[in-house]
Scaffold this motif. Structure first.
Motif, PDB file in Angstrom:
ATOM      1  N   LYS A  20       0.707  -1.158   0.057  1.00  0.00           N
ATOM      2  CA  LYS A  20       0.021   0.114   0.002  1.00  0.00           C
ATOM      3  C   LYS A  20       0.889   1.206  -0.096  1.00  0.00           C
ATOM      4  O   LYS A  20       0.680   2.293  -0.448  1.00  0.00           O
ATOM      5  N   GLU A  21       2.077   1.244   0.647  1.00  0.00           N
ATOM      6  CA  GLU A  21       2.766   2.358   0.787  1.00  0.00           C
ATOM      7  C   GLU A  21       3.337   2.738  -0.612  1.00  0.00           C
ATOM      8  O   GLU A  21       3.540   3.854  -0.948  1.00  0.00           O
ATOM      9  N   CYS A  22       3.974   1.605  -1.311  1.00  0.00           N
ATOM     10  CA  CYS A  22       4.392   2.017  -2.782  1.00  0.00           C
ATOM     11  C   CYS A  22       3.399   2.039  -3.487  1.00  0.00           C
ATOM     12  O   CYS A  22       3.550   2.935  -4.438  1.00  0.00           O
ATOM     13  N   GLN A  23       2.194   1.728  -3.437  1.00  0.00           N
ATOM     14  CA  GLN A  23       1.214   2.175  -4.419  1.00  0.00           C
ATOM     15  C   GLN A  23       0.546   3.754  -4.082  1.00  0.00           C
ATOM     16  O   GLN A  23       0.492   4.204  -5.050  1.00  0.00           O
ATOM     17  N   ASN A  24       0.786   3.944  -2.728  1.00  0.00           N
ATOM     18  CA  ASN A  24       0.269   5.501  -2.464  1.00  0.00           C
ATOM     19  C   ASN A  24       1.501   6.351  -3.099  1.00  0.00           C
ATOM     20  O   ASN A  24       1.161   7.345  -3.626  1.00  0.00           O
ATOM     21  N   TRP A  25       2.587   5.979  -2.892  1.00  0.00           N
ATOM     22  CA  TRP A  25       4.071   6.581  -3.374  1.00  0.00           C
ATOM     23  C   TRP A  25       3.806   7.012  -4.944  1.00  0.00           C
ATOM     24  O   TRP A  25       3.948   7.967  -5.406  1.00  0.00           O
ATOM     25  N   PHE A  26       3.146   5.783  -5.634  1.00  0.00           N
ATOM     26  CA  PHE A  26       3.356   5.821  -6.985  1.00  0.00           C
ATOM     27  C   PHE A  26       2.297   6.558  -7.358  1.00  0.00           C
ATOM     28  O   PHE A  26       2.421   7.554  -8.577  1.00  0.00           O
ATOM     29  N   LYS A  27       1.082   6.631  -6.989  1.00  0.00           N
ATOM     30  CA  LYS A  27      -0.009   7.547  -7.146  1.00  0.00           C
ATOM     31  C   LYS A  27       0.164   8.942  -6.972  1.00  0.00           C
ATOM     32  O   LYS A  27      -0.203  10.003  -7.548  1.00  0.00           O
ATOM     33  N   ASN A  28       0.839   9.227  -5.790  1.00  0.00           N
ATOM     34  CA  ASN A  28       1.151  10.836  -5.367  1.00  0.00           C
ATOM     35  C   ASN A  28       2.378  11.357  -6.515  1.00  0.00           C
ATOM     36  O   ASN A  28       2.242  12.511  -6.353  1.00  0.00           O
ATOM     37  N   THR A  29       3.147  10.392  -7.094  1.00  0.00           N
ATOM     38  CA  THR A  29       4.019  10.929  -7.872  1.00  0.00           C
ATOM     39  C   THR A  29       3.480  11.528  -9.354  1.00  0.00           C
ATOM     40  O   THR A  29       3.874  12.496 -10.138  1.00  0.00           O
ATOM     41  N   GLY A  30       2.082  10.921  -9.484  1.00  0.00           N
ATOM     42  CA  GLY A  30       1.518  11.592 -10.692  1.00  0.00           C
ATOM     43  C   GLY A  30       2.028  10.994 -12.080  1.00  0.00           C
ATOM     44  O   GLY A  30       1.824  11.452 -13.102  1.00  0.00           O
ATOM     45  N   ILE A  31       2.753   9.849 -12.100  1.00  0.00           N
ATOM     46  CA  ILE A  31       3.333   9.249 -13.333  1.00  0.00           C
ATOM     47  C   ILE A  31       2.011   8.752 -13.972  1.00  0.00           C
ATOM     48  O   ILE A  31       1.491   7.810 -13.537  1.00  0.00           O
ATOM     49  N   LYS A  32       2.253   8.879 -15.220  1.00  0.00           N
ATOM     50  CA  LYS A  32       1.382   8.312 -15.975  1.00  0.00           C
ATOM     51  C   LYS A  32       1.666   6.784 -16.719  1.00  0.00           C
ATOM     52  O   LYS A  32       3.139   6.815 -16.773  1.00  0.00           O
ATOM     53  N   LYS A  33       1.060   5.830 -16.709  1.00  0.00           N
ATOM     54  CA  LYS A  33       1.309   4.543 -17.164  1.00  0.00           C
ATOM     55  C   LYS A  33       1.500   4.690 -18.689  1.00  0.00           C
ATOM     56  O   LYS A  33       0.624   3.937 -19.236  1.00  0.00           O
ATOM     57  N   ASP A  34       2.567   5.170 -19.081  1.00  0.00           N
ATOM     58  CA  ASP A  34       2.972   5.148 -20.499  1.00  0.00           C
ATOM     59  C   ASP A  34       4.041   4.764 -21.063  1.00  0.00           C
ATOM     60  O   ASP A  34       4.881   4.008 -20.095  1.00  0.00           O
ATOM     61  N   SER A  35       4.722   4.867 -21.951  1.00  0.00           N
ATOM     62  CA  SER A  35       5.973   4.293 -22.602  1.00  0.00           C
ATOM     63  C   SER A  35       7.458   5.002 -21.575  1.00  0.00           C
ATOM     64  O   SER A  35       8.184   4.306 -21.514  1.00  0.00           O
ATOM     65  N   ASN A  36       6.938   6.038 -21.108  1.00  0.00           N
ATOM     66  CA  ASN A  36       7.864   6.635 -20.054  1.00  0.00           C
ATOM     67  C   ASN A  36       7.673   6.361 -18.780  1.00  0.00           C
ATOM     68  O   ASN A  36       8.582   6.808 -17.921  1.00  0.00           O
ATOM     69  N   CYS A  37       6.858   5.453 -18.434  1.00  0.00           N
ATOM     70  CA  CYS A  37       6.545   5.326 -16.991  1.00  0.00           C
ATOM     71  C   CYS A  37       7.730   4.755 -16.183  1.00  0.00           C
ATOM     72  O   CYS A  37       8.012   4.955 -15.035  1.00  0.00           O
ATOM     73  N   LEU A  38       8.218   3.700 -16.732  1.00  0.00           N
ATOM     74  CA  LEU A  38       9.321   3.046 -15.983  1.00  0.00           C
ATOM     75  C   LEU A  38      10.540   4.170 -15.641  1.00  0.00           C
ATOM     76  O   LEU A  38      10.947   3.934 -14.377  1.00  0.00           O
ATOM     77  N   MET A  39      11.011   4.607 -16.774  1.00  0.00           N
ATOM     78  CA  MET A  39      12.040   5.498 -16.476  1.00  0.00           C
ATOM     79  C   MET A  39      11.562   6.797 -15.083  1.00  0.00           C
ATOM     80  O   MET A  39      12.491   7.040 -14.346  1.00  0.00           O
ATOM     81  N   GLU A  40      10.459   7.370 -15.239  1.00  0.00           N
ATOM     82  CA  GLU A  40       9.940   8.228 -14.434  1.00  0.00           C
ATOM     83  C   GLU A  40       9.809   7.676 -13.142  1.00  0.00           C
ATOM     84  O   GLU A  40      10.346   8.255 -12.294  1.00  0.00           O
ATOM     85  N   CYS A  41       9.423   6.275 -13.079  1.00  0.00           N
ATOM     86  CA  CYS A  41       9.218   5.777 -11.686  1.00  0.00           C
ATOM     87  C   CYS A  41      10.529   5.678 -10.857  1.00  0.00           C
ATOM     88  O   CYS A  41      10.576   5.916  -9.594  1.00  0.00           O
ATOM     89  N   VAL A  42      11.656   5.035 -11.617  1.00  0.00           N
ATOM     90  CA  VAL A  42      12.845   4.597 -11.078  1.00  0.00           C
ATOM     91  C   VAL A  42      13.511   5.954 -10.588  1.00  0.00           C
ATOM     92  O   VAL A  42      14.587   5.945  -9.598  1.00  0.00           O
ATOM     93  N   VAL A  43      13.414   7.041 -11.053  1.00  0.00           N
ATOM     94  CA  VAL A  43      13.954   8.216 -10.646  1.00  0.00           C
ATOM     95  C   VAL A  43      13.008   9.200  -9.768  1.00  0.00           C
ATOM     96  O   VAL A  43      13.697  10.294  -9.460  1.00  0.00           O
TER      97      VAL A  43
END
Length: 100
Positions: A20-43
């Motif tokens: 849940k903590e990581c799901q909330n973190w991901f949601k709060n980053t505002g990252i869209k699940k598109d082709s750049n998602c993985l790069m934006e997520c890891v940084v």
């Protein structure tokens, strides 16, 4: 054949579930699940409670199994940055081509 079992065991043993903590973190980053998602997520910015979350970015971004496996296997090379691991996951053939 033993190498396949070894690689598969690494893939499964290194699996961190999307808490849940990581799901909330991901949601709060505002990252869209598109082709750049993985790069934006890891940084994305992390803190002491979310420092492990970038390791499960393939799950959070819902990448293909091939990309997720390649991302996880690239952790066997400790000198790689997270961004380099993403590039390997996105372009594995280019990364493994010999250079002259």
């Amino acid at each position: 054949m033993p190498i396949i079992y070894f690689m598969f065991s690494i893939f499964l043993s290194g699996d961190t579930f999307a808490t849940k903590e990581c799901q909330n973190w991901f949601k709060n980053t505002g990252i869209k699940k598109d082709s750049n998602c993985l790069m934006e997520c890891v940084v994305a910015k992390i803190d002491m409670g979310t420092f492990q979350c970038p390791e499960i970015c393939p799950q959070l971004c819902k990448t293909s199994t091939r990309k997720e496996l390649t991302f996880k296997l690239s952790s066997l090379y400790p000198g790689l940055t997270k961004q380099e691991r993403v590039l390997i996951a996105k372009f594995p053939k280019k990364c493994y081509q010999p250079t002259n």
